[in-house]
Design a protein around this motif. Structure first.
Motif, PDB file in Angstrom:
ATOM      1  N   PRO A 173      32.666  58.747  84.890  1.00  0.00           N
ATOM      2  CA  PRO A 173      33.222  57.567  85.017  1.00  0.00           C
ATOM      3  C   PRO A 173      33.858  56.782  83.874  1.00  0.00           C
ATOM      4  O   PRO A 173      34.687  56.225  83.907  1.00  0.00           O
ATOM      5  N   PHE A 174      32.870  56.930  82.844  1.00  0.00           N
ATOM      6  CA  PHE A 174      33.590  56.243  81.556  1.00  0.00           C
ATOM      7  C   PHE A 174      34.737  56.837  81.174  1.00  0.00           C
ATOM      8  O   PHE A 174      35.902  56.483  80.640  1.00  0.00           O
ATOM      9  N   MET A 175      34.492  58.462  81.215  1.00  0.00           N
ATOM     10  CA  MET A 175      35.705  59.061  80.947  1.00  0.00           C
ATOM     11  C   MET A 175      37.093  59.060  81.642  1.00  0.00           C
ATOM     12  O   MET A 175      38.085  58.717  81.018  1.00  0.00           O
ATOM     13  N   GLN A 176      36.878  58.782  82.981  1.00  0.00           N
ATOM     14  CA  GLN A 176      37.843  58.311  83.799  1.00  0.00           C
ATOM     15  C   GLN A 176      38.766  57.078  83.666  1.00  0.00           C
ATOM     16  O   GLN A 176      39.839  56.862  83.626  1.00  0.00           O
ATOM     17  N   GLU A 179      42.526  56.726  82.099  1.00  0.00           N
ATOM     18  CA  GLU A 179      43.243  55.844  82.966  1.00  0.00           C
ATOM     19  C   GLU A 179      43.964  54.566  82.095  1.00  0.00           C
ATOM     20  O   GLU A 179      44.886  54.278  82.133  1.00  0.00           O
ATOM     21  N   ASP A 180      43.166  54.067  81.345  1.00  0.00           N
ATOM     22  CA  ASP A 180      43.480  52.922  80.528  1.00  0.00           C
ATOM     23  C   ASP A 180      44.539  53.467  79.226  1.00  0.00           C
ATOM     24  O   ASP A 180      45.416  52.847  79.083  1.00  0.00           O
ATOM     25  N   PHE A 181      44.096  54.713  78.677  1.00  0.00           N
ATOM     26  CA  PHE A 181      44.981  55.067  77.810  1.00  0.00           C
ATOM     27  C   PHE A 181      46.451  55.461  78.376  1.00  0.00           C
ATOM     28  O   PHE A 181      47.555  55.362  77.761  1.00  0.00           O
ATOM     29  N   GLY A 222      51.811  54.935  78.513  1.00  0.00           N
ATOM     30  CA  GLY A 222      53.093  55.005  79.156  1.00  0.00           C
ATOM     31  C   GLY A 222      53.743  56.266  79.071  1.00  0.00           C
ATOM     32  O   GLY A 222      53.077  57.196  78.768  1.00  0.00           O
ATOM     33  N   ASP A 223      55.027  56.236  78.818  1.00  0.00           N
ATOM     34  CA  ASP A 223      55.961  57.369  78.427  1.00  0.00           C
ATOM     35  C   ASP A 223      56.496  57.417  77.277  1.00  0.00           C
ATOM     36  O   ASP A 223      57.436  58.004  77.016  1.00  0.00           O
ATOM     37  N   GLY A 248      49.379  46.889  72.748  1.00  0.00           N
ATOM     38  CA  GLY A 248      47.899  46.923  73.165  1.00  0.00           C
ATOM     39  C   GLY A 248      47.089  47.949  72.733  1.00  0.00           C
ATOM     40  O   GLY A 248      46.385  48.734  73.478  1.00  0.00           O
ATOM     41  N   SER A 249      47.259  48.395  71.610  1.00  0.00           N
ATOM     42  CA  SER A 249      46.950  49.415  70.950  1.00  0.00           C
ATOM     43  C   SER A 249      45.138  49.415  70.995  1.00  0.00           C
ATOM     44  O   SER A 249      44.480  48.316  70.730  1.00  0.00           O
ATOM     45  N   MET A 250      44.435  50.522  71.518  1.00  0.00           N
ATOM     46  CA  MET A 250      42.998  50.464  71.447  1.00  0.00           C
ATOM     47  C   MET A 250      42.369  51.707  70.697  1.00  0.00           C
ATOM     48  O   MET A 250      42.805  52.732  70.504  1.00  0.00           O
TER      49      MET A 250
END
Length: 945
Positions: free
Chosen positions: A904-907, A911-913, A918-919, A937-939
């Motif tokens: 779940p954490f990895m999923q 998805e956030d990444f 984006g593209d 919004g770099s993380m």
């Protein structure tokens, strides 16, 4: 010339003149025995001829009175000459001569009987009968009962009328002689009848009664001694008759004088009657006879046999106290010889037991002046032979022989024989108790026996033997200090190998190993040294659990072997025992290796059969050394003593390879031993961190080359199977060791190593595990061979996946190593997809596996590592590469149970990444000089651990 010579008819000779002339000549020769050359045999033959002629003449005509008188004169002369010849000592000869003399004696009465009884000779018939009687007695003395009986039978008719007192006396003597002859021939009934027939003849005079009593006594003695089967004739009745006749002769009636010496004859009768009663076990009868005998004589006149029989009678009746008194009375009798006293003492001791032996022996010592030592020996022997060899009897013997008065009997050189006999008796008794393990008693007796061993040079060996046996007794009793004292004394008296060996034995039992080894050196230097004692020492050391002394004894023995010298055991057996003993002691690998090398060298010097032996025995010895070297190599290798292991495996290869029989069966073992030797050599290098020398590398290559020629003997004929795992391992080890040695050569050998691994990978013995190990090894070290590592790891994965039951432990390890290797080859992270290809292959393997089939830790490492591989691209703003690695980690995690909690954490993070990136193109894909775009919004990237 006389007319009578011309005309014989004018002068007629007297009748039988020739007989008279011949007889006169023979009688003259008999009379002149001192000067005559005629032998008794010739004289007897001449007399036989004359008697034959005379008998022939008597049958044809009667003799004249004058002729008869002539013959009587010549016969009387002949008898007197015979008597003179018998009284002379000059005619002593053999049995033939004595028989001839008896025949000459008989010729005299034969002449008189043939000539007839002349009227003018008084008592002529009695005289002829007397001559026949005496001639018969001569034949009896020679044992010719038949000829004696013939003489007596010729004499009996001459006096059978018993007309005169002289005739009756001669007839009595003839009857007594006939009785004696009948008794000698075994006809006791006839002898008794003749004696009974003579009672009327003996009744007239005390002398006749005495003679008849002597006859009864003589026949009784013969009956008693010969044990005739005729029960009608009893010795007791004969002795009783003799006693009655003695009584009659002792108390004559009227004016007849008393017969002298009758009391002595009566005493003999009583003694023999007592003896007969003793044989019949009528002890009361014996004592009655003895009381009667003693009533008529004093102690100084008593025959010694009286006391002996009295003592035996009291013993037989159970009265030992009275028997002791009789023994004392016997010893007080001056007429009793020393031998009689000692014999009686032996009988008494047999009944009374050893307790009284000392008292008896002291009495004998006082009684036997000349033969006291011999008497003591006989008494001690009687005590020893009395049976019941217990400690009580042995104690009595020891006290008996240690008495000062007894020891004093053996002083002086005259008693040397008796002294030796006494020592031998005590020695035998002591050794008997020694064999019965009565060591206390044995030591006591042996020590007392030394009282009878002189200190001269001749007795040196005997004294040393006593000291040695005493030492053995005290060793058995665990009196080791005392035992050492005795053996030291023995060594002083007689230094020899036996004493030296016993010293070693005592030191072993005292657990003094250093002293035992030092004494062993003394033993080897003895003049009478025998190598057999070294083997005995080894056995004793092992019995005392002293391996060190046993090893020392075999070491000494090994140094004595030389060509042609006889030895107690083969040299190979000594080396075998040394190795076997040393293998029991930890830390003796150096010594074991030394003697194993010695065995190998002796095998090379002497030849296999000369050293190990021929036949099945030699094969067993050789196999023992080969197997032992192999087992020792395994043992020390397990203990990480690889230097010794290499040596032992090399020796095993030499021993196995030297066998002349069953070569095909030994060559596979030779191959394995060579491989194991090189393996141990390489392990020692790694463990000790000391590189192999060039010579060692060369030696290893040679050994592997030899092993390579033998590899077909152990190569599997089919693909890998569990029952061929050992063979596969040895093929792998051969390849692995060869790979290692190639890497230690002075020049790089990457291509040779690669070719070697590829060749092994194509063999039937290759397993995925082997390839994995090759890959791991090739990827490490100062000079890794990455080509070999990559090939081996990929081949391991391929081979494992191709098997019916893939080993995912091997696959997972190979994937991890391959992934690490790919990471080394691609440090950029974006220019090469080698690492990603490894993870993609891993993903393809994991997909479809059952839960838990792939190792959990390895699966977790795959997913985590793939996810973490995205960190660097993310920081470098390579979003595409980062998404690729994140997706790989997430895909792997979805197929692994151990990662379910993290999915779940990895999923969510993935998805956030994706949403944030984006593209956007990767930074590394932009053209030079293009403006760099930052992700809104770099993380920060989260790392999985």
């Amino acid at each position: 010339m006389k007319i009578s010579e011309l005309s014989p008819e004018y002068r007629q000779p007297p009748p039988h003149a020739g007989l008279v002339t011949d007889l006169n000549k023979v009688v003259t020769d008999v009379e002149s025995f001192a000067t005559s050359a005629s032998s008794p045999e010739k004289l007897a033959a001449d007399l036989r001829r004359i008697l034959a002629n005379l008998a022939s003449a008597a049958s044809s005509s009667s003799f004249t009175e004058a002729f008869t008188v002539q013959i009587w004169r010549l016969g009387t002369r002949l008898w007197n000459a015979v008597v003179d010849r018998a009284n002379s000592n000059a005619l002593a000869g053999g049995p033939a001569a004595l028989a001839a003399e008896a025949e000459i004696r008989q010729a005299a009465p034969e002449l008189l009987l043939l000539a007839g009884i002349p009227d003018g000779v008084p008592s002529a018939a009695a005289k002829v009968a007397s001559f026949f009687h005496r001639a018969g007695l001569a034949w009896l003395d020679l044992g010719r009962v038949d000829l004696a009986s013939a003489c007596f039978e010729k004499a009996t008719p001459l006096v059978s009328a018993a007309a005169t007192e002289e005739d009756r006396g001669v007839l009595l003597e003839i009857n007594l002689a006939r009785a004696r002859a009948a008794s000698d021939s075994g006809d006791q009934a006839l002898a008794v009848a003749l004696l009974s027939r003579s009672k009327s003849l003996a009744a007239a005079s005390p002398e006749g009664a005495k003679s008849l009593a002597q006859g009864y006594l003589s026949i009784g003695e013969a009956t008693l001694s010969r044990k005739y089967s005729n029960t009608a004739v009893e010795a007791s009745s004969l002795f009783t008759e003799a006693l009655d006749l003695c009584e009659k002769a002792a108390s004559p009636s009227g004016a007849t004088p008393k017969t002298p010496n009758i009391e002595g004859l009566k005493g003999r009768c009583l003694r023999f009657l007592a003896l007969e009663r003793l044989g019949a076990q009528d002890y009361e009868g014996v004592l009655r006879c003895i009381r009667v005998s003693r009533s008529s004589m004093g102690l100084e006149e008593e025959h010694p046999s009286i006391g002996v029989m009295a003592m035996r009678a009291w013993i037989g009746s159970g009265n030992v106290a009275e028997a002791e008194k009789e023994l004392e009375r016997l010893m007080a009798n001056a007429l009793a010889t020393e031998n009689v006293c000692v014999s009686a003492a032996e009988v008494y001791l047999a009944a009374a037991g050893p307790e009284v032996a000392r008292k008896v022996l002291i009495a004998l010592a006082a009684r036997c002046r000349a033969g006291g030592a011999a008497a003591a020996v006989r008494v001690v022997k009687q005590v020893i032979d009395g049976g019941g060899g217990g400690t009580g009897r042995a104690r009595a013997i020891a006290e008996l022989v240690s008495d000062e008065r007894v020891v004093a009997l053996f002083d002086g050189p005259a008693n040397s024989h008796e002294r030796g006999t006494m020592h031998a008796l005590l020695w035998s008794c002591g050794t008997e108790h020694f064999h019965s393990k009565n060591y206390d008693t044995s030591a006591d007796l042996i020590e007392r026996s030394m009282l009878y061993v002189s200190r001269d040079e001749e007795s040196r060996s005997r004294r040393a033997d006593c000291f040695r046996v005493l030492s053995l007794c005290h060793m058995a009793l665990q009196h080791l200090d005392r035992a050492l004292e005795f053996i030291n004394e023995a060594y002083k008296v007689e230094p020899n190998i036996k004493c030296a060996f016993l010293k070693v034995k005592i030191h072993l039992q005292k657990e003094e190993e250093d002293k035992a080894i030092e004494q062993m050196k003394t033993m080897v230097g003895c003049v009478d040294f025998n190598p057999e004692f070294l083997t005995l020492t080894a056995h004793e050391a092992l019995a005392c659990k002293s391996v060190r002394v046993a090893v020392a004894s075999f070491t000494f023995l090994l140094g004595l072997y030389s060509a042609g010298r006889p030895m107690p055991m083969p040299e190979v057996a000594v080396l075998r025992n040394l190795i076997e003993l040393l293998s029991r002691v930890p830390g003796t690998e150096t010594e074991i290796l030394k003697y194993s090398r010695c065995a190998k060298q002796r095998m090379a010097d002497l030849g296999v059969e000369s050293f190990f032996g021929s036949g099945i025995v030699g094969v067993r010895e050789l196999n023992w050394f080969a197997d032992t070297s192999w087992n020792l190599g395994l043992t020390v290798s397990k203990e990480k003593k690889y230097n010794f292991g290499a040596e032992f495996f090399e020796l095993a290869a030499e021993f196995f390879g030297s066998s002349n029989t069953e070569c095909d069966g030994n060559w596979p073992t030779v191959c394995k031993a060579l491989i194991m030797s090189v393996t141990a050599m390489l392990n020692a290098e790694e463990l000790n961190n000391s590189p192999l020398s060039d010579s060692e590398i060369k030696k290893g290559v040679e050994m592997l080359s030899r092993a390579g020629k033998l590899l077909p003997l152990i190569s599997p004929s089919v693909p890998v199977a569990s029952d061929q795992l050992e063979a596969n391992n040895f093929l792998y080890l051969h390849t692995f060791n060869s790979y290692q040695l190639f890497g230690r050569m002075g020049t790089p050998a990457y291509s040779q190593q690669l070719q070697l691994v590829k060749s092994f990978a194509s063999s039937k013995a290759c397993t995925p595990d082997h390839l994995l190990k090759f890959g791991v090894t090739a990827s490490k070290g100062a000079l890794p061979n990455l080509l070999v590592a990559e090939f081996a790891l990929k081949a391991s994965i391929t081979a494992a996946l191709a098997s019916q039951s893939p080993n995912y432990r091997v696959i997972s390890c190979a994937l991890r190593k391959l992934a690490c290797l790919a990471g080394l080859q691609d440090l950029n992270g974006s220019k090469s997809d080698a690492a990603y290809d490894v993870f993609r292959q891993a993903y393809q393997i994991v997909v479809g596996l059952r839960d838990g089939e792939y190792p959990a830790e390895e699966g977790q490492w795959l997913a985590t590592t793939a996810w973490n591989m995205s960190c660097l691209p993310a920081r470098l703003r390579q979003a595409k590469v980062a998404r690729k690695w994140m997706k790989m980690g997430l895909d792997l995690a979805r197929h692994l149970d151990s990662m379910k909690e993290r999915i779940p954490f990895m999923q969510k993070y993935f998805e956030d990444f994706q949403r944030m990136s984006g593209d956007e193109p990767d930074e590394c894909s932009q053209e030079d000089g293009a403006p760099k775009i930052s992700m809104p919004g770099s993380m920060s990237q989260t790392v999985l651990v």
